[in-house]
Design a protein around this motif. Structure first.
Motif, PDB file in Angstrom:
ATOM      1  N   ALA A  14     -15.407   0.329   8.568  1.00  0.00           N
ATOM      2  CA  ALA A  14     -16.420  -0.469   7.877  1.00  0.00           C
ATOM      3  C   ALA A  14     -15.904  -1.850   7.501  1.00  0.00           C
ATOM      4  CB  ALA A  14     -16.889   0.279   6.627  1.00  0.00           C
ATOM      5  N   HIS A  15     -14.583  -1.987   7.338  1.00  0.00           N
ATOM      6  CA  HIS A  15     -14.015  -3.259   6.903  1.00  0.00           C
ATOM      7  C   HIS A  15     -13.210  -3.964   7.994  1.00  0.00           C
ATOM      8  CE1 HIS A  15     -14.754  -1.132   3.036  1.00  0.00           C
ATOM      9  NE2 HIS A  15     -15.097  -2.346   2.638  1.00  0.00           N
ATOM     10  N   ALA A  16     -13.245  -3.417   9.201  1.00  0.00           N
ATOM     11  CA  ALA A  16     -12.448  -4.006  10.285  1.00  0.00           C
ATOM     12  C   ALA A  16     -12.926  -5.405  10.652  1.00  0.00           C
ATOM     13  CB  ALA A  16     -12.480  -3.095  11.513  1.00  0.00           C
ATOM     14  N   LEU A  25      -6.025  -7.490   5.648  1.00  0.00           N
ATOM     15  CA  LEU A  25      -6.730  -6.229   5.425  1.00  0.00           C
ATOM     16  C   LEU A  25      -7.552  -6.298   4.143  1.00  0.00           C
ATOM     17  CD1 LEU A  25      -3.915  -3.660   6.334  1.00  0.00           C
ATOM     18  CD2 LEU A  25      -5.780  -4.493   7.790  1.00  0.00           C
ATOM     19  N   HIS A  26      -8.710  -5.691   4.194  1.00  0.00           N
ATOM     20  CA  HIS A  26      -9.579  -5.631   3.013  1.00  0.00           C
ATOM     21  C   HIS A  26      -8.919  -4.750   1.958  1.00  0.00           C
ATOM     22  CE1 HIS A  26     -13.179  -4.902   0.558  1.00  0.00           C
ATOM     23  NE2 HIS A  26     -13.746  -5.918   1.182  1.00  0.00           N
ATOM     24  N   GLU A  27      -9.143  -5.093   0.687  1.00  0.00           N
ATOM     25  CA  GLU A  27      -8.557  -4.309  -0.406  1.00  0.00           C
ATOM     26  C   GLU A  27      -9.008  -2.853  -0.350  1.00  0.00           C
ATOM     27  OE1 GLU A  27      -6.223  -4.943  -2.708  1.00  0.00           O
ATOM     28  OE2 GLU A  27      -5.901  -6.827  -1.640  1.00  0.00           O
ATOM     29  N   ALA A  32      -7.624   2.782   0.370  1.00  0.00           N
ATOM     30  CA  ALA A  32      -7.853   4.036   1.090  1.00  0.00           C
ATOM     31  C   ALA A  32      -6.553   4.569   1.683  1.00  0.00           C
ATOM     32  CB  ALA A  32      -8.902   3.832   2.184  1.00  0.00           C
ATOM     33  N   MET A  33      -5.748   3.676   2.260  1.00  0.00           N
ATOM     34  CA  MET A  33      -4.481   4.111   2.845  1.00  0.00           C
ATOM     35  C   MET A  33      -3.521   4.616   1.766  1.00  0.00           C
ATOM     36  SD  MET A  33      -3.641   1.681   6.123  1.00  0.00           S
ATOM     37  CE  MET A  33      -3.627   0.104   5.274  1.00  0.00           C
ATOM     38  N   ALA A  34      -3.525   3.947   0.618  1.00  0.00           N
ATOM     39  CA  ALA A  34      -2.662   4.403  -0.473  1.00  0.00           C
ATOM     40  C   ALA A  34      -3.102   5.770  -0.977  1.00  0.00           C
ATOM     41  CB  ALA A  34      -2.683   3.380  -1.612  1.00  0.00           C
ATOM     42  N   ASP A  35      -4.402   5.945  -1.185  1.00  0.00           N
ATOM     43  CA  ASP A  35      -4.928   7.215  -1.681  1.00  0.00           C
ATOM     44  C   ASP A  35      -4.655   8.369  -0.713  1.00  0.00           C
ATOM     45  OD1 ASP A  35      -5.849   5.909  -3.911  1.00  0.00           O
ATOM     46  OD2 ASP A  35      -7.938   5.788  -3.230  1.00  0.00           O
ATOM     47  N   ALA A  36      -4.620   8.045   0.594  1.00  0.00           N
ATOM     48  CA  ALA A  36      -4.368   9.077   1.603  1.00  0.00           C
ATOM     49  C   ALA A  36      -2.889   9.379   1.781  1.00  0.00           C
ATOM     50  CB  ALA A  36      -4.977   8.650   2.936  1.00  0.00           C
ATOM     51  N   LEU A  64      -5.523   6.149  12.103  1.00  0.00           N
ATOM     52  CA  LEU A  64      -5.877   4.878  11.459  1.00  0.00           C
ATOM     53  C   LEU A  64      -6.436   3.892  12.471  1.00  0.00           C
ATOM     54  CD1 LEU A  64      -2.818   4.306   9.072  1.00  0.00           C
ATOM     55  CD2 LEU A  64      -4.999   5.431   8.547  1.00  0.00           C
ATOM     56  N   ALA A  65      -5.852   3.875  13.666  1.00  0.00           N
ATOM     57  CA  ALA A  65      -6.298   2.932  14.697  1.00  0.00           C
ATOM     58  C   ALA A  65      -7.700   3.237  15.199  1.00  0.00           C
ATOM     59  CB  ALA A  65      -5.312   2.917  15.861  1.00  0.00           C
ATOM     60  N   ARG A  66      -8.143   4.469  15.048  1.00  0.00           N
ATOM     61  CA  ARG A  66      -9.535   4.779  15.377  1.00  0.00           C
ATOM     62  C   ARG A  66     -10.490   4.015  14.468  1.00  0.00           C
ATOM     63  NH1 ARG A  66     -10.824   9.972  14.122  1.00  0.00           N
ATOM     64  NH2 ARG A  66     -12.844   9.598  15.073  1.00  0.00           N
ATOM     65  N   GLY A  67     -10.019   3.660  13.279  1.00  0.00           N
ATOM     66  CA  GLY A  67     -10.834   2.864  12.363  1.00  0.00           C
ATOM     67  C   GLY A  67     -10.577   1.382  12.493  1.00  0.00           C
TER      68      GLY A  67
END
Length: 346
Positions: A14-16, A25-27, A32-36, A64-67
């Motif tokens: 959604a933010h790519a 990168l969008h915040e 999301a990456m930190a939470d995961a 991640l690259a799929r997103g």
């Protein structure tokens, strides 16, 4: 970990486009990456990290690259650089990893000098292509230690460096792979580490992830975004691509994944017992890296059409294939000397 990464693909996707436009990168993607748990992939367990094996790392980065290819590439570099910091003395590791989900970038090409002074070194120089630097907290950069020009790794807070906004590209735009500059930056002695031991395998290390040499592990990590980009192209083209094109791209994406996973499996297996790495082993890793990138690129090229998302994916995968470490031709040349019947002097 892989399931967690898959769960945030919609957020990254959604933010790519925003990241592509703003070259960072969008915040929301970072959160999301930190939470995961992505930012702790290669952080030692004693510092709250996952100390993940390469099979997990490749699986996570590919998802991640799929997103978003840029998010995946940046996460890959952060994972490699946190692994480097994990080899510094205890007090340095405690300092760096005290910040939850710390982002560490790094360049191990020694394009700066470190001059010994009282209590440490004075650093001057610049490092090009510092992925994610504008959004990182620390760097693990390399320099040559004067006067004998011994390569060393340096742990430096990003706030001590100048960031030059010179990342204007067509692909992987949101990685923000800018230049960082050190001008008379003091680095204390405990944050200076000879580079050669960092790059070697440590067969008796307690943590298996430190038993593998740097280059095979790094190759497995940075090859993973190509796999995810091929999958992203297939996902984006469903409903618009011809059945034959979709079949061909899917096969190529499967082949890219095979090569990436084989590399990770070799690194992990040899790390279990601290097995020695032969020239053939190392060349095989480079072969698989090149083949993964080549097949991923071909998969995307089969499908590219008028869709903006596919255009971005194509730009990203082509940028990957131009990287000095990932370029298919360069990797094939590395494999040539050990190929059965190949010339040993090539």
């Amino acid at each position: 970990m892989v399931r967690r990464a898959a769960a945030i693909v919609p957020v990254l996707r959604a933010h790519a486009a925003w990241g592509d436009e703003h070259r960072r990168l969008h915040e929301a993607a970072l959160e999301a990456m930190a939470d995961a748990g992505v930012l702790r992939l290669r952080v030692p367990a004693e510092h709250g990290g996952h100390e993940a094996d390469l099979a997990t790392v490749v699986g996570v980065i590919a998802e991640l690259a799929r997103g978003d290819g840029s998010a995946a590439w940046t996460a890959a570099v952060w994972a490699i650089s946190t692994w480097v910091v994990g080899q510094f003395p205890d007090d340095v590791r405690c300092e760096v990893f005290a910040k939850p989900d710390v982002r560490v970038t790094g360049i191990l090409s020694p394009t700066a000098t470190a001059e010994p002074v009282g209590g440490g070194v004075l650093v001057n120089g610049r490092w090009a292509f510092s992925t994610g630097a504008p959004q990182s907290h620390w760097t693990a950069n390399a320099a040559v230690l004067l006067p004998d020009r011994t390569p060393v790794a340096l742990a430096i807070p990003l706030v001590d460096l100048e960031v030059v906004d010179d990342w204007h590209t067509t692909g992987l735009r949101a990685t923000g792979s800018v230049t960082t500059v050190a001008q008379d930056v003091f680095v204390p002695a405990e944050r200076v580490l000879r580079l050669a031991p960092v790059l070697r395998a440590h067969p008796h290390a307690t943590a298996p992830m430190f038993r593998a040499p740097f280059m095979p592990a790094a190759c497995a990590t940075v090859g993973a975004p190509a796999v995810g980009l091929a999958r992203a192209a297939v996902d984006a083209a469903r409903g618009s691509a011809s059945p034959s094109g979709l079949r061909e791209a899917t096969v190529l994406a499967d082949e890219a994944e095979f090569h990436a996973r084989r590399t990770a499996a070799v690194v992990d297996l040899k790390a279990v017992d601290g097995e020695e790495w032969t020239p053939e082993d190392r060349a095989g890793v480079r072969r698989d890296l090149g083949e993964a990138c080549l097949r991923a690129r071909d998969a995307v090229d089969v499908l590219v059409g008028d869709d903006p998302a596919l255009h971005r994916i194509q730009r990203d995968v082509h940028a990957l294939n131009l990287h000095a470490i990932l370029h298919p031709n360069a990797n094939l040349e590395r494999y040539g000397p050990v190929f059965p019947g190949g010339r040993q002097d090539s």
